[in-house]
Design an enzyme around this catalytic site. Sequence first.
Site, PDB file in Angstrom:
ATOM      1  N   LYS A 254      70.263  22.917  25.896  1.00 17.78           N
ATOM      2  CA  LYS A 254      69.598  24.221  25.819  1.00 17.78           C
ATOM      3  C   LYS A 254      70.607  25.297  25.405  1.00 17.78           C
ATOM      4  O   LYS A 254      70.364  26.082  24.505  1.00 17.78           O
ATOM      5  CB  LYS A 254      68.982  24.530  27.181  1.00 17.78           C
ATOM      6  CG  LYS A 254      68.257  25.858  27.229  1.00 17.78           C
ATOM      7  CD  LYS A 254      67.543  26.048  28.557  1.00 17.78           C
ATOM      8  CE  LYS A 254      67.050  27.482  28.674  1.00 17.78           C
ATOM      9  NZ  LYS A 254      66.353  27.748  29.927  1.00 17.78           N
ATOM     10  N   GLU A 260      80.143  18.900  29.455  1.00 18.62           N
ATOM     11  CA  GLU A 260      80.004  17.438  29.334  1.00 18.62           C
ATOM     12  C   GLU A 260      79.354  17.069  27.998  1.00 18.62           C
ATOM     13  O   GLU A 260      79.820  16.180  27.278  1.00 18.62           O
ATOM     14  CB  GLU A 260      79.119  16.886  30.474  1.00 18.62           C
ATOM     15  CG  GLU A 260      79.700  17.023  31.859  1.00 18.62           C
ATOM     16  CD  GLU A 260      79.317  18.340  32.537  1.00 18.62           C
ATOM     17  OE1 GLU A 260      78.986  19.321  31.824  1.00 18.62           O
ATOM     18  OE2 GLU A 260      79.365  18.376  33.775  1.00 18.62           O
ATOM     19  N   GLY A 314      65.638  24.149  31.826  1.00 22.01           N
ATOM     20  CA  GLY A 314      66.160  22.839  31.427  1.00 22.01           C
ATOM     21  C   GLY A 314      65.399  21.691  32.070  1.00 22.01           C
ATOM     22  O   GLY A 314      64.984  20.746  31.401  1.00 22.01           O
ATOM     23  N   ARG A 315      65.193  21.777  33.382  1.00 18.54           N
ATOM     24  CA  ARG A 315      64.554  20.657  34.086  1.00 18.54           C
ATOM     25  C   ARG A 315      63.055  20.576  33.812  1.00 18.54           C
ATOM     26  O   ARG A 315      62.386  19.639  34.233  1.00 18.54           O
ATOM     27  CB  ARG A 315      64.834  20.761  35.590  1.00 18.54           C
ATOM     28  CG  ARG A 315      64.455  22.097  36.195  1.00 18.54           C
ATOM     29  CD  ARG A 315      65.075  22.274  37.570  1.00 18.54           C
ATOM     30  NE  ARG A 315      64.856  23.609  38.129  1.00 18.54           N
ATOM     31  CZ  ARG A 315      65.623  24.645  37.906  1.00 18.54           C
ATOM     32  NH1 ARG A 315      66.668  24.548  37.093  1.00 18.54           N
ATOM     33  NH2 ARG A 315      65.374  25.808  38.476  1.00 18.54           N
ATOM     34  N   GLU A 401      66.998  21.167  42.181  1.00 20.12           N
ATOM     35  CA  GLU A 401      67.574  22.309  41.456  1.00 20.12           C
ATOM     36  C   GLU A 401      66.615  23.499  41.539  1.00 20.12           C
ATOM     37  O   GLU A 401      67.042  24.650  41.508  1.00 20.12           O
ATOM     38  CB  GLU A 401      67.851  21.930  39.985  1.00 20.12           C
ATOM     39  CG  GLU A 401      68.826  22.871  39.312  1.00 20.12           C
ATOM     40  CD  GLU A 401      69.393  22.336  37.997  1.00 20.12           C
ATOM     41  OE1 GLU A 401      70.463  21.711  38.011  1.00 20.12           O
ATOM     42  OE2 GLU A 401      68.762  22.553  36.954  1.00 20.12           O
ATOM     43  N   HIS A 432      63.559  -3.598  50.326  1.00 20.87           N
ATOM     44  CA  HIS A 432      64.695  -4.443  50.716  1.00 20.87           C
ATOM     45  C   HIS A 432      65.992  -3.651  50.749  1.00 20.87           C
ATOM     46  O   HIS A 432      67.078  -4.214  50.699  1.00 20.87           O
ATOM     47  CB  HIS A 432      64.803  -5.631  49.756  1.00 20.87           C
ATOM     48  CG  HIS A 432      63.639  -6.561  49.889  1.00 20.87           C
ATOM     49  ND1 HIS A 432      63.594  -7.576  50.824  1.00 20.87           N
ATOM     50  CD2 HIS A 432      62.447  -6.589  49.250  1.00 20.87           C
ATOM     51  CE1 HIS A 432      62.435  -8.204  50.734  1.00 20.87           C
ATOM     52  NE2 HIS A 432      61.712  -7.623  49.789  1.00 20.87           N
ATOM     53  N   LYS A 557      81.227  24.526  38.175  1.00 17.38           N
ATOM     54  CA  LYS A 557      81.596  24.543  36.757  1.00 17.38           C
ATOM     55  C   LYS A 557      82.827  25.413  36.546  1.00 17.38           C
ATOM     56  O   LYS A 557      83.747  25.043  35.818  1.00 17.38           O
ATOM     57  CB  LYS A 557      80.456  25.134  35.910  1.00 17.38           C
ATOM     58  CG  LYS A 557      79.282  24.219  35.653  1.00 17.38           C
ATOM     59  CD  LYS A 557      78.342  24.884  34.641  1.00 17.38           C
ATOM     60  CE  LYS A 557      76.965  24.278  34.675  1.00 17.38           C
ATOM     61  NZ  LYS A 557      75.984  25.019  33.893  1.00 17.38           N
TER      62      LYS A 557
HETATM   63  O1  F6P Z   1      72.973  21.364  35.821  1.00 21.30           O
HETATM   64  C1  F6P Z   1      72.817  22.654  35.382  1.00 21.30           C
HETATM   65  C2  F6P Z   1      72.077  22.768  34.095  1.00 21.30           C
HETATM   66  O2  F6P Z   1      72.114  24.084  33.687  1.00 21.30           O
HETATM   67  C3  F6P Z   1      70.649  22.256  34.177  1.00 21.30           C
HETATM   68  O3  F6P Z   1      69.770  23.184  34.652  1.00 21.30           O
HETATM   69  C4  F6P Z   1      70.406  21.829  32.782  1.00 21.30           C
HETATM   70  O4  F6P Z   1      69.322  20.989  32.731  1.00 21.30           O
HETATM   71  C5  F6P Z   1      71.709  21.165  32.454  1.00 21.30           C
HETATM   72  O5  F6P Z   1      72.686  21.971  33.085  1.00 21.30           O
HETATM   73  C6  F6P Z   1      72.008  20.996  31.003  1.00 21.30           C
HETATM   74  O6  F6P Z   1      72.111  22.210  30.324  1.00 21.30           O
HETATM   75  P1  F6P Z   1      72.049  22.303  28.756  1.00 21.30           P
HETATM   76  O7  F6P Z   1      70.731  21.764  28.302  1.00 21.30           O
HETATM   77  O8  F6P Z   1      72.210  23.761  28.440  1.00 21.30           O
HETATM   78  O9  F6P Z   1      73.184  21.493  28.186  1.00 21.30           O
END
Ligand code: F6P
Length: 609
Positions: A254, A260, A314-315, A401, A432, A557
Amino acid sequence: MDLIPNLVTNLLVLSFSIAVDSPMEANRITILAISILDKFQMASSTLICDTQPWKELEAHAEDVKKTHLRDLLSDDERSRSMVVEFDGIQLDYSRQQATLETREKLFKLAEVASLKEKINRMYNGEHINSTENRSVLHVALRAPRDAVIQNDGNNVVPDVWNVLDKIKEFSERVRSGSWVGATGKELKDVVAVGIGGSFLGPLFVHTALQTDPEAIESARGRQLRFLANVDPIDVARNITGLNPETTLVVIVSKTFTTAETMLNARTLREWISSALGSSAVAKHMVAVSTNLTLVEKFGIDPNNAFAFWDWVGGRYSVCSAVGVLPLSLQYGFSVIEKFLKGASSIDQHMYSEQFERNLPVLLGLLSVWNVSFLGYPARAILPYSQALEKFAPHIQQVSMESNGKGVSIDGVPLPFEAGEIDFGEPGTNGQHSFYQLIHQGRVIPCDFIGVVKSQQPVYLSGEVVSNHDELMSNFFAQPDALAYGKTSEQLQKENVPPHLVPHKTFSGNRPSLSLLLPSLNAYNIGQLLAIYEHRIAVEGFIWGINSFDQWGVELGKSLATQVRKQLNASRTKGEPVQGFNFSTTAMLTRYLQASADVPADLPTRLPQI
Ligand code: F6P
């Protein structure tokens, strides 16, 4: 009562009157006035726990705790009234520790929490995500083409469909082989790079579709993989067995700033360009983002970028290009359109159905009941379908979240716990594993999710039942085992040795609910997703929190940024570890010393497996 507003007004008048002669002083007084007003507003906004319906539910919970599900379930009339059906999905919540009176009291709580108004405000595009000043419109992502959903005075549905049409066109070109890679080969494999909401929802849907007959047919000869973790092992796993010549990489972020994802994106860009030359990136990398400027800076042609909008959390983004692009590349747009239609059917149901028959509302209210009044902090999500194995991991993010918050939407610390701990595994694997604790240890309200028709039926001649019936025997048995338990009297009648009776006793009275889906095709998967998304929003609306921001992920972060700088400075300039507490300093030093044989200026190296 009017003391504070009067004081604020007087301060502002004073600030205006001295603004010309003493601007700095005037500024200070204005800031003071605003901060007093802020504090006043915070203190005066009513928390849900201060309302009469909440207090009544607290008192009522004490009575309900004295009942046992064995007795509650003996009332068929009660059980009948706790079964609700919509569009082929059946919800049975008769195994909740709740009476008809509980339900009425929960509806009163919904009323005092202005639940209906809050739902309307969400659908009307109001900026209900107040800390980020954004509307929350994931419902627009799956709205029919002719729907009108406004954000800041603009109908967003045409924008949504522009992107969907672009995805359809692009995915058909890739799938048909008219879009080929740099060496002219068809792109049969897709790696979607993203994390959190840019990963978990699409992974859940992909896993659920993988064994659906229609989806299998449309995915023949293709593969879709997901690279999320910044751990280089995840890179290795993802590119193993793939040929860059036939691989399309979709970067999903987003913000296009997530550390990462961006490192993984650079790693796969290197993987492609080292094999095929840097010009190949144009043919082998596309992006999904709200930040098209950064997409272009990264080196991806903006024509190959698929937009979404800041009004999609995002979620909650799996129905945007975040999920629809990779999934359409794998299964074809027509299958994924059915998934969107399923989610949309629940959106309409949630918006228009009265609360008594409204699946997400009932589920949300019952969760609030379990967490806030019965004091159960967790929820187990137990799908009796291996295809739903990634459902609990997705809901963990959507739920925790969204609702893992400590203050109200107005910033007032909550004197009660909001949110719940979600976890789960498909049955019967969970049985199990952790069911022991659920049956005889802690009380964990369970969601049993079953499917009438298996995606992959198996019948063996001579077996008592089909394989799916065997699975479903457990789906039907477990809720009753939890609810009824087994008494010491029953055990004695079975001649269980006395010393084993306490160990074999099941207290029962453990709540669960059962959700039965007609099948597990793209449409039903969309329904299931939307039911949970809305259920979680309902919980947040009742608790009076902002379910659509996620400030809690920021601190970690920024501390990681500090560590990253330190690692670089120590490795490249030999700088000692400084600025951290004793514990972090000691472990960082140890880490650096133990890996000192790794030179700082290594040449580029990609996984070797
Ligand atoms: O974990 C935090 C967050 O901001 C989530 O809400 C989001 O889904 C994720 O990082 C990934 O963010 P992006 O789509 O901006 O890479």
